[in-house]
Design a protein around this motif. Structure first.
Motif, PDB file in Angstrom:
ATOM      1  N   VAL B 246       0.968  -1.167  -0.016  1.00  0.00           N
ATOM      2  CA  VAL B 246       0.082   0.004   0.067  1.00  0.00           C
ATOM      3  C   VAL B 246       0.784   1.356   0.136  1.00  0.00           C
ATOM      4  N   PRO B 343       0.622  -3.496   7.587  1.00  0.00           N
ATOM      5  CA  PRO B 343       1.112  -3.208   6.103  1.00  0.00           C
ATOM      6  C   PRO B 343       2.168  -2.011   6.291  1.00  0.00           C
ATOM      7  N   ASN B 345       2.500   0.903   5.608  1.00  0.00           N
ATOM      8  CA  ASN B 345       2.068   2.398   5.594  1.00  0.00           C
ATOM      9  C   ASN B 345       1.662   2.216   7.216  1.00  0.00           C
ATOM     10  N   PHE B 370      -2.834   1.925  10.988  1.00  0.00           N
ATOM     11  CA  PHE B 370      -2.797   2.313   9.554  1.00  0.00           C
ATOM     12  C   PHE B 370      -4.027   2.703   8.797  1.00  0.00           C
TER      13      PHE B 370
END
Lengths: 675, 675
Positions: B246, B343, B345, B370
């Motif tokens: 992502v 993830p 991010n 996130f």
């Protein structure tokens, strides 16, 4: 010389391709191509077209080859790729001279090979063409003009739409719809502005108004607050969201050949049908340990979507839609928007259905296929019990989604088929779009002293109570065709042994359904795991190989079972039914659902109480929602999601994703973006 | 001069910061900092440490300021930022001279302001320290060495762990655990290789073995097939997944100040507690129309996790864990792994708890925060009814997730709090990790003629049947403190009016719970929507402002209600309870859960049947799973997910995300990745 051969070969291929649409290797379950739809039209019109009678195409779809043919083609195809696919045919329903004809067209011989006059109750799917024409009729109908004048409404701002009317015990029913109208001035949200109390009855075979009512003048709800187009809205906008995108720097992990998809350990085929939309077939999963693909799902689809509204008044009592059988969950599929309907990494597939006149209509981007990474964890464990060592193993979860959206008038249904490397198939439904709205005189709940059968959403705006029942057809073939349905009942055992300090525990008592009656389940009544197993195959440990249903939102019908809509929708009486495979039993609510009387439904077929043990069986599962609208659902509804899971249960010898590595840890990518 | 001022200011700031840990603006609900934990230790040890008695720290947490104090601080803080935060204090439970003491330490005065001897039943959370020491005791215990010799097991490959034993009607119970052992040779998966039949009873206050049994010799399951570390596995690997990440090219959309998070239209605070793990407080949502933040959730947490196993045999009957109250869902939180647990991010937060000796222990990356974009649709509609125009409006769905993972021995629980711009809060639980495994003599189900209380997963390996009940504490303050609990019952109405063709419909009958007894609900028995509303606030349309509970997987206990584990876990007897807010009623299973007798549980408090209408109320919701293990769950289990949703229902005047724009359409980014 080499060059010459190549050219000849290319030329031959071109010849071949022009006749069979070979942008890909043809698969016997591929939906009809535009040229096949055209061919059907030409063949049928040649036989039937006359000057005096119109012929309309209501259903044009693949006449699915028999299961043994598919299977032998498939196994031959896998091994040697020599066997020709089974004969390709179309199944067609046309209306001709006020009758429904079932026609089978064979493509290789370019001929009609069978024609049958349908003599049962009910009518086929409404075509868009006839809905459009019917919706125009009020505009030249004097009483309607009078109704508009009475309301001071300018006819140029009026739009009408046709609605199915069901069946309420009439002995004879004509192919009628009700046409209701909306005031579209100042907003695209026509459904929010009904001309309540006005309805025309249109006979679709005659294509004329055969009834009309203007019961009462109700204020048309105002346009303010109904608009949902960003371009028409005024600031302030918000909440604001920062850009977020999925990127796959090694490219997508799946391949699509025609309609066949291969990804991670899954292969499957995506079909399309005008009545039900997406069809997932031949889903098999690669078993790393046994180094072979193993069958899971021969075919899965949403067989019917039943949406009864709960207002018994004159204008609403008949509003009990069957979105597949009446409106066509396939022909109502919307073109998906890249970046919003599907993420940036999605690949799209088109679909084609036949118009009223038999010509093919393209739905661009009807499906999207994408790898989904929601930041979830496939499996993990942290171990701190080993001295001087902390072990953490985590695998991130990636799945493959096939999405379509069917927009049936006001409502938008997001339909997801999600395949997981762990062997699970998740079936998701998202409800969004616009509510079914009735205009009323009220502007505040204080004024209301009666049952308004809905929620007051805005001034003069009532969101009517209703249900959504999604009935899935799941022809599971768990590691082969002969399967059984097993209820693993969890039962409390009272401890009698005085030496045991516990008074109770639960254990499992397995119950294999012998006949259809044994397999009807209302989920939630008893704690049970529901499995489809292959009784002749066991794991090394001796457990029955199976898949189980992990239900999502469970809904039980609240209408009386002898009420007409519920007779037609009796397939929702249980959350689970199991039937022996029967090629003709595909549409839970029947093939002729408009004005149906419930005599060709799952509930009726199942009355035969056939044997289902160790047979090719079909699992039918109904999930859904009772919907009491809330103000947040207006003017357009934030998605309400539900779904269920088919999960391998002693299908594999052990965790099938144990040896999956997480995708490479990609650090924050340094990207240049194109807007 | 300017430079000089700057320096002075920096110096002043440094002074200030060294005393109050000011890496951020302090918030009265922030969890204790490492220096606060140290301070607690120093203050208490100064008063209690003697040469003769050990003092152990079992619970060190924030003594939460009273709700009115928080609220006045908050409103003052928002407006003028002048009011000092309420006095900061710690609540501490120590064991000293075989007694549990409850101590409140005040940080500003650096003193103990209250000490209370706990005289009730049960003991506090087990510390890791004492569990470790107890687990070592068998290694110097002769009968244990003899047991190992009998089995030809090399002691250097043995690991032991301590397990709580519950309460089974004993009149007096000492603070005992059972220590069971595993053979770890050749695999990190110790739980898969139990030395079945061997158990030592350890008195934790005496820290000595007070009982021992070696009932029977059962083969230790083999190591083969139990390993889950990729580094120890042999090819073939698979299924293979391509990299997926992502990316947010404009950076993250949220800001974190200390423990306060702000994202899109949400603000909330993330707390941490040794007993329950994540605490989400003061979650408010910005109302675009009214241009103000409105309260939703004063505090939410998982109050208890009850995991009764279902094997009544000598070695397993007592296995009925309370993962919060016995093991500490906070102190068992695992350090999250970037890129897999969360993830790319994600942003991480650490947490600190106190060790047995009172020193702070850091859990790095205890939380991750996130933005989640799973490719889902926030809302959409396609309109084809308007001639010569196709309207499609779609908004993609992005949400904010706060994640933690509690690993309680073998099991890993993924706990997600997900905030949606639409106002929904989704509470997710993922079950993964390793099953509770019993060794048996069987290698194939053919051999089994008795109830083995589990599934044969591999040779000599039985995965015991069990349940997971997650009981959430949800102090909803819907647009203010005084709330009511409303059941919107859906009831079938039989039509009597002969002019109406329908025989039935359903409507809603609202029932406001007056007392606690009215609010106990077993979900699934009756079709109802369950709401918490603000009875003194209405929408412009007159609807009660509220939030409703959309349940996920529903589980009802199967143990007899008078069975000891169920008396202790009686808070699971209903899926929903509502209590009036009471600061002391936070832990559904009590604060002293080890050896508890169920006398300080939600089920007991609720017997008072207090008034709950138009009061500050707390909603308790239990969701969960009955778990019949399958071979796929071995040797480590693919995540099984569930969750529920709190959804605004007439909280807003209309769809609160109507005017949200989708994040900019980002085309396939052109990225350079760092591995």
């Amino acid at each position: 010389m080499k060059m010459k051969l190549k050219l000849i070969f290319s030329f031959l291929l071109m010849l071949l391709c022009s006749s069979i649409e070979c942008s890909h290797i043809p698969h016997p379950l591929d939906p009809l191509t535009p040229s096949e739809i055209n061919l059907v039209r030409n063949i049928i019109l040649k036989s039937y077209q006359t000057k005096h009678y119109n012929l309309t195409f209501h259903y044009v779809g693949l006449q699915e080859p028999d299961k043994p043919l598919i299977q032998s083609w498939l196994s031959s195809n896998t091994k040697t790729k020599t066997l020709l696919p089974p004969p390709r045919q179309a199944f067609v329903i046309v209306r001709f001279q006020k009758q429904s004809l079932e026609i089978i067209v064979d493509f290789s011989t370019r001929s009609i090979i069978s024609t049958k006059l349908y003599k049962g109750q009910g009518y086929p799917i409404l075509t868009f063409g006839e809905q459009t024409i019917a919706s125009q009729l009020p505009f030249t109908y004097e009483p309607f003009k009078h109704s508009l004048n009475k309301r001071n409404i300018n006819i140029s701002n009026v739009l009408c739409a046709a609605f199915t009317v069901g069946w309420f015990g009439e002995e004879k029913s004509k192919r009628t719809v009700k046409v209701k109208c909306y005031y579209k001035n100042g907003s695209a949200n026509l459904y929010a502005r009904p001309l309540e109390g006005v309805a025309a009855v249109v006979d679709l075979d005659e294509m004329k108004i055969v009834g009309y009512s203007d019961r009462h003048v109700i204020p048309v709800p105002k346009a303010e607050g109904t608009e949902y187009r960003a371009s028409k809205m005024k600031p302030p906008f918000g909440p604001m969201l920062k850009g977020i995108a999925v990127s796959q720097h090694d490219g997508p992990g799946f391949t699509i050949q025609g309609h066949s998809v291969s990804w991670a350990n899954w292969v499957f085929h995506i079909g399309f049908d005008i009545q039900v939309g997406p069809i997932i077939s031949l889903a098999s999963i690669y078993d790393l340990e046994n180094q072979k693909y193993r069958e899971v799902l021969y075919k899965g689809l949403i067989s019917e979507v039943f949406v009864p509204y709960q207002d018994p008044s004159e204008e609403w009592y008949y509003t009990t839609y069957f979105d597949c059988g009446e409106y066509g969950f396939g022909q109502t599929m919307s073109s998906l928007q890249p970046f919003t309907d599907c993420p940036a990494n999605a690949v799209f597939l088109d679909a084609y259905y036949s118009a009223s006149d038999g010509t093919p209509v393209k739905i661009s981007n009807a499906f999207c296929i994408f790898e989904k990474y929601a930041g979830d964890i496939m499996w993990r464990h942290t171990e701190i019990a080993i001295p001087n060592e902390v072990i953490t193993e985590v695998r991130s979860d990636v799945s493959l989604v096939v999405r379509s959206v069917s927009t049936v008038g006001n409502y938008d249904y997001v339909i997801d088929w999600e395949f997981k490397p762990s062997g699970s198939i998740k079936l998701g439904v998202g409800l969004t779009g616009i509510l079914g709205i009735k205009a009323g005189t009220y502007t505040n709940t204080d004024q209301i002293k009666e049952d308004i059968h809905g929620t007051l959403l805005a001034d003069n705006t009532i969101g009517i109570y209703h249900d959504h029942f999604f009935t899935y057809y799941l022809d599971l073939d768990i590691d082969g065709e002969a399967n059984s349905f097993v209820k693993t009942n969890l039962e409390t055992v009272r401890v009698k042994d005085q030496t045991i300090p516990r008074k109770s525990y639960w254990t499992v008592v397995k119950e294999t359904a012998r006949t259809e009656a044994d397999a009807r389940v209302n989920i939630g009544i008893k704690p049970s795991e529901l499995l489809v197993v292959n009784p002749s195959k066991k794991t090394k440990q001796g457990n029955q190989i199976g898949y189980r249903l992990l239900p999502g939102p469970i809904v039980h019908p609240l209408l009386l079972t002898d009420d007409y809509p519920q007779i037609r929708g009796a397939f929702t009486n249980y959350n689970v039914w199991v039937t022996p495979y029967n090629k003709t039993e595909k549409w839970a609510g029947g093939l002729y659902v408009d004005h149906s009387r419930g005599d060709d439904t799952l509930a009726v077929w199942s009355l035969r109480d056939r044997k289902i043990e160790n047979k090719d069986i079909v699992l039918w599962h109904t999930m859904g929602f009772h919907h009491v609208p809330s103000q947040e659902d207006f003017p357009v509804m934030p998605t309400l999601s539900g779904g269920f899971e088919l999960r391998p249960t002693n299908f594999f010898e052990s965790n099938p994703v144990l040896k999956t590595k997480s995708p490479k840890a990609v650090h924050w990518p340094n990207c240049t973006f194109q807007h």
